[in-house]
Design a protein around this motif. Structure first.
Motif, PDB file in Angstrom:
ATOM      1  N   ARG A   1       0.834  -1.251  -0.107  1.00 16.85           N
ATOM      2  CA  ARG A   1       0.044   0.238   0.044  1.00 16.85           C
ATOM      3  C   ARG A   1       0.779   1.122  -0.037  1.00 16.85           C
ATOM      4  O   ARG A   1       0.591   2.341  -0.770  1.00 16.85           O
ATOM      5  CB  ARG A   1      -0.935   0.091   1.237  1.00 16.85           C
ATOM      6  N   GLY A   2       1.741   1.130   0.690  1.00 15.42           N
ATOM      7  CA  GLY A   2       2.928   2.489   0.779  1.00 15.42           C
ATOM      8  C   GLY A   2       3.397   2.797  -0.626  1.00 15.42           C
ATOM      9  O   GLY A   2       3.609   4.102  -0.882  1.00 15.42           O
ATOM     10  N   LEU A   3       3.415   2.020  -1.805  1.00 20.90           N
ATOM     11  CA  LEU A   3       3.751   2.278  -2.910  1.00 20.90           C
ATOM     12  C   LEU A   3       2.573   2.102  -4.083  1.00 20.90           C
ATOM     13  O   LEU A   3       2.925   1.959  -5.169  1.00 20.90           O
ATOM     14  CB  LEU A   3       4.935   1.262  -3.381  1.00 20.90           C
ATOM     15  N   LEU A   4       1.505   2.110  -3.587  1.00 16.19           N
ATOM     16  CA  LEU A   4       0.037   2.031  -4.214  1.00 16.19           C
ATOM     17  C   LEU A   4      -0.078   0.780  -5.199  1.00 16.19           C
ATOM     18  O   LEU A   4      -0.669   0.752  -6.240  1.00 16.19           O
ATOM     19  CB  LEU A   4       0.225   3.434  -5.485  1.00 16.19           C
ATOM     20  N   MET A   5       0.573  -0.340  -4.563  1.00 15.85           N
ATOM     21  CA  MET A   5       0.622  -1.455  -5.534  1.00 15.85           C
ATOM     22  C   MET A   5      -0.584  -2.499  -5.091  1.00 15.85           C
ATOM     23  O   MET A   5      -0.861  -2.640  -3.948  1.00 15.85           O
ATOM     24  CB  MET A   5       2.159  -2.414  -5.327  1.00 15.85           C
ATOM     25  N   THR A   6      -1.106  -2.591  -6.170  1.00 15.66           N
ATOM     26  CA  THR A   6      -2.384  -3.631  -6.034  1.00 15.66           C
ATOM     27  C   THR A   6      -1.954  -5.042  -6.359  1.00 15.66           C
ATOM     28  O   THR A   6      -2.676  -5.768  -6.003  1.00 15.66           O
ATOM     29  CB  THR A   6      -3.668  -3.188  -6.831  1.00 15.66           C
ATOM     30  N   ASP A   7      -1.048  -5.495  -7.238  1.00 18.01           N
ATOM     31  CA  ASP A   7      -0.529  -6.568  -7.636  1.00 18.01           C
ATOM     32  C   ASP A   7       0.588  -6.386  -8.209  1.00 18.01           C
ATOM     33  O   ASP A   7       1.184  -5.556  -8.519  1.00 18.01           O
ATOM     34  CB  ASP A   7      -1.562  -6.985  -8.452  1.00 18.01           C
ATOM     35  N   ILE A   8       1.314  -7.586  -8.442  1.00 24.56           N
ATOM     36  CA  ILE A   8       2.577  -7.948  -9.129  1.00 24.56           C
ATOM     37  C   ILE A   8       2.542  -9.197 -10.027  1.00 24.56           C
ATOM     38  O   ILE A   8       2.191 -10.117  -9.581  1.00 24.56           O
ATOM     39  CB  ILE A   8       3.658  -7.980  -8.305  1.00 24.56           C
ATOM     40  N   VAL A   9       2.520  -8.632 -11.288  1.00 22.98           N
ATOM     41  CA  VAL A   9       2.058  -9.827 -12.096  1.00 22.98           C
ATOM     42  C   VAL A   9       3.147  -9.995 -13.294  1.00 22.98           C
ATOM     43  O   VAL A   9       4.079  -9.189 -13.410  1.00 22.98           O
ATOM     44  CB  VAL A   9       0.834  -9.487 -13.116  1.00 22.98           C
ATOM     45  N   ASP A  10       3.034 -11.134 -13.953  1.00 21.87           N
ATOM     46  CA  ASP A  10       4.164 -11.656 -14.910  1.00 21.87           C
ATOM     47  C   ASP A  10       3.517 -10.936 -16.452  1.00 21.87           C
ATOM     48  O   ASP A  10       2.149 -11.228 -16.662  1.00 21.87           O
ATOM     49  CB  ASP A  10       4.097 -13.085 -14.955  1.00 21.87           C
ATOM     50  N   VAL A  11       4.310 -10.339 -16.821  1.00 18.24           N
ATOM     51  CA  VAL A  11       4.008  -9.615 -18.201  1.00 18.24           C
ATOM     52  C   VAL A  11       5.210 -10.073 -19.234  1.00 18.24           C
ATOM     53  O   VAL A  11       6.356  -9.681 -18.973  1.00 18.24           O
ATOM     54  CB  VAL A  11       3.934  -7.988 -18.114  1.00 18.24           C
TER      55      VAL A  11
END
Length: 258
Positions: free
Chosen positions: A224-234
């Motif tokens: 949340r501190g970095l506004l991340m909602t997910d980390i995905v494979d692109v």
């Protein structure tokens, strides 16, 4: 060789605590997976657009060999994509991109995607094969350009929408003095990367740790501190679309942002 870790892309001085918190969480997962040599602290002085990614780079966030791509909760993001924003002084008379013709533009770096490549593609449609700006000033800093636009020192700049969201959050008084004029075409968000010299087994440890950090509720504060909602494979192929923007701009007679 001493390995390094950095998060230079979204690294306002005010953000050091949340960047350090994210790395502390990721570092713990890497150590827990048995990865040796992971640095305990981040390097905060790495350039956001480096000339190269050396073999010492274990973890960073720049255009390079993609590990995983973060998804952000910021206006202009759609899953693992983002865009550039043309930003002007709040009191500017500019109402559309065409109005910027003949003005002064602040560029963070000639190799920047959101600062140069994406706005170049947006402007290529209206530049008619001619230089568009009277002057383009390369400064080396997205946040610095926003600070200067807030002081009305130039007509416009282009920054990625996540930088803009952080800058507005941490510098709300300055943010009152700017506004968004237009958006660029979208692109994949800036990926987390490692050196292409990093062994495949280490790459897999990094990817597994990032996925755990993304989905484990215990790390919600770090995300949340970095506004991340997910980390995905692109897939790396998705980033090749940025070269299409470059080719399209050249075909329209606008090969360089000028």
């Amino acid at each position: 060789m001493t390995r390094t870790a950095s998060l230079p892309m979204y690294n306002l001085p005010e953000m050091r605590p949340v960047n350090a918190q994210f790395w502390e969480a990721l570092h713990g997962l890497l150590v827990g997976a048995g990865l040796g040599g992971a640095p305990e602290t981040l390097h905060f002085d790495r350039l956001p657009v480096p000339e190269r990614i050396g073999p010492e780079v274990l973890f960073s966030q720049v255009c390079g060999y993609p590990l995983e791509t973060p998804c952000y909760d910021a206006p202009g993001c759609d899953g693992p994509s983002h865009c550039g924003l043309f930003v002007v002084p709040a009191g500017s008379k500019m109402q559309e991109l065409r109005d910027l013709r003949g003005s002064t533009f602040l560029l963070n770096h000639r190799h920047s995607n959101s600062g140069m490549n994406l706005p170049r593609r947006a402007l290529a449609d209206i530049a008619d094969g001619h230089p568009f700006f009277a002057r383009v000033i390369e400064t080396g800093s997205h946040p610095g350009n926003l600070d200067r636009i807030a002081r009305a020192e130039a007509a416009a700049t282009a920054v990625d929408n996540v930088t803009y969201a952080f800058w507005c959050h941490y510098r709300p008084e300055a943010a009152r003095h700017v506004r968004v004029l237009a958006r660029t075409p979208p692109s994949p968000a800036i990926p987390f990367v490692t050196s292409n010299a990093t062994p495949a087994a280490t790459v897999e440890v990094l990817r597994t740790a990032l996925r755990e950090l993304a989905h484990n509720p215990g790390y919600v504060k770090a995300r949340r501190g970095l506004l991340m909602t997910d980390i995905v494979d692109v897939p790396a192929s998705a980033y090749r679309g940025l070269l299409d923007y470059e080719r399209e701009a050249a075909q329209l007679g606008y090969p360089a942002l000028a």
